[in-house]
Design an enzyme around this catalytic site. Sequence first.
Site, PDB file in Angstrom:
ATOM      1  N   VAL A  11       0.662  -1.277   0.235  1.00  0.00           N
ATOM      2  CA  VAL A  11      -0.114  -0.078   0.089  1.00  0.00           C
ATOM      3  C   VAL A  11       0.742   1.320   0.055  1.00  0.00           C
ATOM      4  CG1 VAL A  11      -1.484   1.298   1.363  1.00  0.00           C
ATOM      5  CG2 VAL A  11      -1.998  -1.117   1.037  1.00  0.00           C
ATOM      6  N   THR A 121      -5.510  -0.234   7.190  1.00  0.00           N
ATOM      7  CA  THR A 121      -6.693  -0.850   7.650  1.00  0.00           C
ATOM      8  C   THR A 121      -6.933  -1.049   9.047  1.00  0.00           C
ATOM      9  OG1 THR A 121      -7.148  -1.930   5.512  1.00  0.00           O
ATOM     10  CG2 THR A 121      -8.660  -2.647   7.099  1.00  0.00           C
ATOM     11  N   PHE A 155      -8.553   0.830  -1.207  1.00  0.00           N
ATOM     12  CA  PHE A 155      -9.119  -0.019  -1.733  1.00  0.00           C
ATOM     13  C   PHE A 155      -8.358  -0.848  -2.627  1.00  0.00           C
ATOM     14  CE2 PHE A 155     -12.126   2.945   0.116  1.00  0.00           C
ATOM     15  CZ  PHE A 155     -12.759   2.101   1.005  1.00  0.00           C
ATOM     16  N   LYS A 157      -6.232  -3.374  -5.200  1.00  0.00           N
ATOM     17  CA  LYS A 157      -6.058  -4.708  -5.418  1.00  0.00           C
ATOM     18  C   LYS A 157      -4.761  -5.189  -5.726  1.00  0.00           C
ATOM     19  CE  LYS A 157      -9.188  -4.647  -8.888  1.00  0.00           C
ATOM     20  NZ  LYS A 157      -9.605  -3.527  -8.852  1.00  0.00           N
ATOM     21  N   GLU A 158      -4.218  -6.135  -4.888  1.00  0.00           N
ATOM     22  CA  GLU A 158      -2.837  -6.409  -5.322  1.00  0.00           C
ATOM     23  C   GLU A 158      -3.118  -6.883  -6.635  1.00  0.00           C
ATOM     24  OE1 GLU A 158      -0.664  -8.779  -2.533  1.00  0.00           O
ATOM     25  OE2 GLU A 158      -1.359  -7.392  -0.834  1.00  0.00           O
ATOM     26  N   LYS A 210     -14.247   0.586   5.124  1.00  0.00           N
ATOM     27  CA  LYS A 210     -13.087  -0.283   4.627  1.00  0.00           C
ATOM     28  C   LYS A 210     -13.286  -1.733   4.892  1.00  0.00           C
ATOM     29  CE  LYS A 210      -9.317  -2.315   2.967  1.00  0.00           C
ATOM     30  NZ  LYS A 210      -9.340  -2.396   1.712  1.00  0.00           N
ATOM     31  N   PHE A 255     -16.703 -11.368  -8.768  1.00  0.00           N
ATOM     32  CA  PHE A 255     -16.532 -11.775  -7.477  1.00  0.00           C
ATOM     33  C   PHE A 255     -17.397 -12.994  -7.032  1.00  0.00           C
ATOM     34  CE2 PHE A 255     -13.462 -10.848  -4.146  1.00  0.00           C
ATOM     35  CZ  PHE A 255     -12.557  -9.907  -4.912  1.00  0.00           C
ATOM     36  N   ILE A 256     -17.973 -13.951  -7.962  1.00  0.00           N
ATOM     37  CA  ILE A 256     -18.674 -15.046  -7.791  1.00  0.00           C
ATOM     38  C   ILE A 256     -18.136 -16.198  -8.263  1.00  0.00           C
ATOM     39  CG2 ILE A 256     -20.949 -13.723  -7.423  1.00  0.00           C
ATOM     40  CD1 ILE A 256     -21.612 -14.801 -10.290  1.00  0.00           C
ATOM     41  N   CYS A 266      -5.394  -9.542   3.310  1.00  0.00           N
ATOM     42  CA  CYS A 266      -6.570  -8.572   3.751  1.00  0.00           C
ATOM     43  C   CYS A 266      -7.969  -9.432   4.038  1.00  0.00           C
ATOM     44  CB  CYS A 266      -6.977  -7.562   2.455  1.00  0.00           C
ATOM     45  SG  CYS A 266      -5.706  -6.509   2.308  1.00  0.00           S
TER      46      CYS A 266
END
Length: 448
Positions: A11, A121, A155, A157-158, A210, A255-256, A266
């Site tokens: 981050v 976070t 927020f 994403k790696e 978050k 994301f399904i 995370c």
Amino acid sequence: MRVCIFGTGYVGLVTGTCLAEVGHEVLCIDVDAAKVEALNRGVVPIFEPGLAPMVASNRAEGRLRFSTDASAGIAHGEILFIAVGTPPDEDGSADLKYVLAVAATIGQHLQRPAVVVDKSTVPVGTADKVAAKIAEALAARGARIAFDVVSNPEFLKEGAAVEDCLRPDRIVIGTDSSAALETMKRLYAPFNRNHERIVAMDVRSAELTKYAANAMLATKISFMNEISRIAEEVGADVELVRKGIGSDPRIGWRFIYPGAGYGGSCFPKDVQALAKTALQHGVRTRLLDAVEAVNDAQKSHLFELMVRHYGSVSAIRGKTIALWGLAFKPDTDDMREASSQRLLDQLWDAGARVRAFDPEALGEAKRIYGERADLALCGSSAETLEAADTLVVITEWKQFRSPDFAALKQSLTDAVLFDGRNLYEPAEVEAAGLAYYGIGRGRSVRRA
Ligand SMILES: NC(=O)c1ccc[n+]([C@@H]2O[C@H](COP(=O)([O-])OP(=O)(O)OC[C@H]3O[C@@H](n4cnc5c(N)ncnc54)[C@H](O)[C@@H]3O)[C@@H](O)[C@H]2O)c1
């Protein structure tokens, strides 16, 4: 603007680099002297697409610098970001020792008013703790200097961190200070040219936002993994079910994906930390607890499928397993909480040997596991197949998506493929003469 960032991990380094990219003058501080020394030699210690060239160009232009000297960083920054780790404590809550250590350091060295930003976070209420820590250190010096503590959760994403940072969906800023909000707006103005992305709110709502975001994403994954278990047993194919529900815009495609469980630095820790915060405030989190439990079970599922195929755990003893993927997801070298780590432990406990390949995480695997006789880290996916009995795919790197199944059949003594991310069409794999196991693909389980 002059910005100081504490912590040069995924981050801090990405945030610092992107702020430098839009013209700010950024000084990044880390306590890890080896990391700072490497960065000052131009070596970027993590893999993140697009990051290394951006670090190089901003260093060359003098807008991005690295140091271990915290007081120099505090003297430099009108905005001081805290972007250090918040790992899970023994009881699952977020360990704030690194965050509060930075707060104490800020209080010890602050010479003029500044905005302090919680980018890590952190649980609801942390901004108050950071403010108290800074005030305590200032008081110990007899110094009276104004400062604000703002919550600005990250927020990114790696694997897509640079892109996410340059073009964020939203920039959440939690503060009750209109002056601090104006400072943050000026900082982020270059990211808002296309449209306003800042969502301003109070500090506690920002802190909770978050956790709510990560908990929602983790919930989607665990939900699909639970459906995949049902599909497996009732003889349905969860990939068809996924397509059947994703087309509903209220559900959506993203994301399904069922799989071998979520990992990374995370979701696992944030779901647990949110549950812990809730408990501390007398709220029982039945859903979050289930999300975590489903994921924990899912991480063991590939091994369970292997036991199902071979008939018993003892039948896996002496087998050589080719493993494609080690990172917790593609496009990163991060193995924190990766499902591969659970599988490796289970395979080794069962007496198997592993030949593993990952495009980016081999160095990290070597750091974690060192030299061991039952692990060969291979230079390519093809090399893992030499004298292997079976293949397990656990990270969905693009380069694993279209293997030559006929060649796999030739290489793998036991002619079986375990697909932990449902990358392949079962019929195509089986047509090449391989047994196929995916996640939630009931047909193959019934046949086996
Ligand atoms: N990794 C992600 O994808 C991601 C995304 C969003 C938010 N976050 C959150 O951001 C925070 C940082 O995560 P990360 O993945 O970048 O962590 P990381 O472990 O990669 O990096 C943390 C860095 O902080 C440094 N550090 C520790 N104490 C310090 C101190 N006193 N002064 C200066 N540096 C210090 C460490 O040496 C390390 O380099 C965490 O709270 C995490 O939950 C992470």
